[in-house]
Design a protein around this motif. Structure first.
Motif, PDB file in Angstrom:
ATOM      1  N   THR A 107       0.796  -1.112   0.168  1.00 30.62           N
ATOM      2  CA  THR A 107       0.120   0.185  -0.038  1.00 30.62           C
ATOM      3  C   THR A 107       0.796   1.114   0.131  1.00 30.62           C
ATOM      4  O   THR A 107       0.699   2.438  -0.626  1.00 30.62           O
ATOM      5  CB  THR A 107      -0.904   0.151   1.028  1.00 30.62           C
ATOM      6  N   TYR A 164       8.119   0.410  -5.157  1.00 26.51           N
ATOM      7  CA  TYR A 164       7.165   1.303  -6.001  1.00 26.51           C
ATOM      8  C   TYR A 164       7.990   1.467  -7.561  1.00 26.51           C
ATOM      9  O   TYR A 164       7.294   1.382  -8.364  1.00 26.51           O
ATOM     10  CB  TYR A 164       7.282   3.017  -5.728  1.00 26.51           C
ATOM     11  N   HIS A 170       5.535  -0.268  -9.992  1.00 28.71           N
ATOM     12  CA  HIS A 170       4.759   0.844 -10.591  1.00 28.71           C
ATOM     13  C   HIS A 170       5.322   1.904 -11.392  1.00 28.71           C
ATOM     14  O   HIS A 170       4.702   2.690 -12.149  1.00 28.71           O
ATOM     15  CB  HIS A 170       4.178   1.739  -9.398  1.00 28.71           C
ATOM     16  N   ALA A 223       1.745   1.716  -3.403  1.00 28.10           N
ATOM     17  CA  ALA A 223       0.864   2.307  -4.160  1.00 28.10           C
ATOM     18  C   ALA A 223       0.277   3.606  -3.937  1.00 28.10           C
ATOM     19  O   ALA A 223      -0.175   4.473  -4.867  1.00 28.10           O
ATOM     20  CB  ALA A 223      -0.359   1.475  -4.085  1.00 28.10           C
TER      21      ALA A 223
END
Length: 276
Positions: A72, A104, A108, A75
């Motif tokens: 989390t 991350y 991502h 994210a």
């Protein structure tokens, strides 16, 4: 004050200083973005857009009951970067923040992250296991959780000595730095502080580092060789083995906390890495 709304609706505070290529800083536990203020100003003065957030549960961000885990956190960082539409980003993380930026960037940030820098960071894995014999025993993290649940004010005061190495003969780190550690630590919500211990100690970042290695992502890995919080053997040295292109910089006698001569040297090395 600027906030970004996270995927679960929580509000996360951030600072955004300067203009230019973005550099995003992620703080350690149990601190907040104030811990990066010197580096934020140096980066902004050097022509970068310097950004730092308070992780959920920390500082001025919302104290959520859930989401205090590394997936989390990563994210949340993605949500911030996307909300600001940042590209060609340099991410920098200290301690827990080092784990956050690694996860991350790997999961991502392929289209947005250009470089990764860590200092005293937790990857690849802090806790001791059969496969990670140089890690820290689980009992040490249970002690941290007990301290957080007990008299956390006294616990943070005591922990600050090992954090900055003031328990070592010859330390020149002032009491004021320890007081600031305590002040920032007392701003963390209890649930977030407690849950984050598991997040930083038991999250395995090996696969994330392997992704960065495969991509060839430039990486700067800084660590003090007298880090009593995140010992270097299972952290930076192992990270450098997993990421062949990583530049490992060991600071002799430096503690975990970024302060004093270590901070001065690290800041110049970070600026050089940003510009390389």
């Amino acid at each position: 004050m600027p906030y970004v709304t996270l995927p679960d609706g929580a509000q996360m505070f951030y600072k955004d200083w300067g203009a230019g290529r973005p550099v995003v800083f992620s703080h350690g536990w149990p601190l907040n973005s104030d811990a990066w203020d010197v580096e934020l100003k140096l980066a902004a003065d050097a022509g970068y857009r310097a950004i730092a957030h308070d992780r959920r549960g920390h500082g001025r961000s919302e104290q959520t009951w859930t989401g205090n885990d590394m997936d989390t956190y990563a994210a949340d960082l993605a949500a911030l970067v996307e909300a600001l539409d940042l590209t060609d980003v340099i991410v920098v993380g200290h301690s827990t923040g080092g784990g956050e930026v690694v996860r991350y960037a790997a999961r991502h940030g392929e289209a947005r992250v250009a470089k990764v820098a860590t200092a005293g960071a937790v990857p690849p894995l802090m806790v001791q296991t059969d496969a990670n014999p140089e890690g820290t025993p689980l009992s040490a993290f249970n002690d941290i959780r007990a301290g957080v649940l007990g008299d956390r004010s006294a616990f943070y005061q005591e922990l600050s000595a090992a954090f900055f190495g003031t328990n070592r003969e010859g330390s020149i780190i002032p009491q004021a730095d320890r007081d600031q550690f305590w002040r920032l630590g007392m701003q963390v919500g209890l649930a977030g502080a407690y849950d984050c211990v598991k997040a930083f100690s038991e999250t395995d970042f090996t696969a994330d580092l392997e992704i960065l290695a495969e991509r060839g992502t430039p990486m700067f890995v800084a660590h003090g060789d007298d880090d009593q919080i995140v010992p270097i053997a299972a952290a930076a040295r192992r990270t450098a083995e997993l990421v062949p292109q990583a530049q490992l910089k060991v600071y002799p006698g430096a503690p975990h906390g970024i302060a004093g001569p270590y901070q001065q040297a690290l800041d110049q090395d970070l600026l050089a890495f940003f510009a390389s």
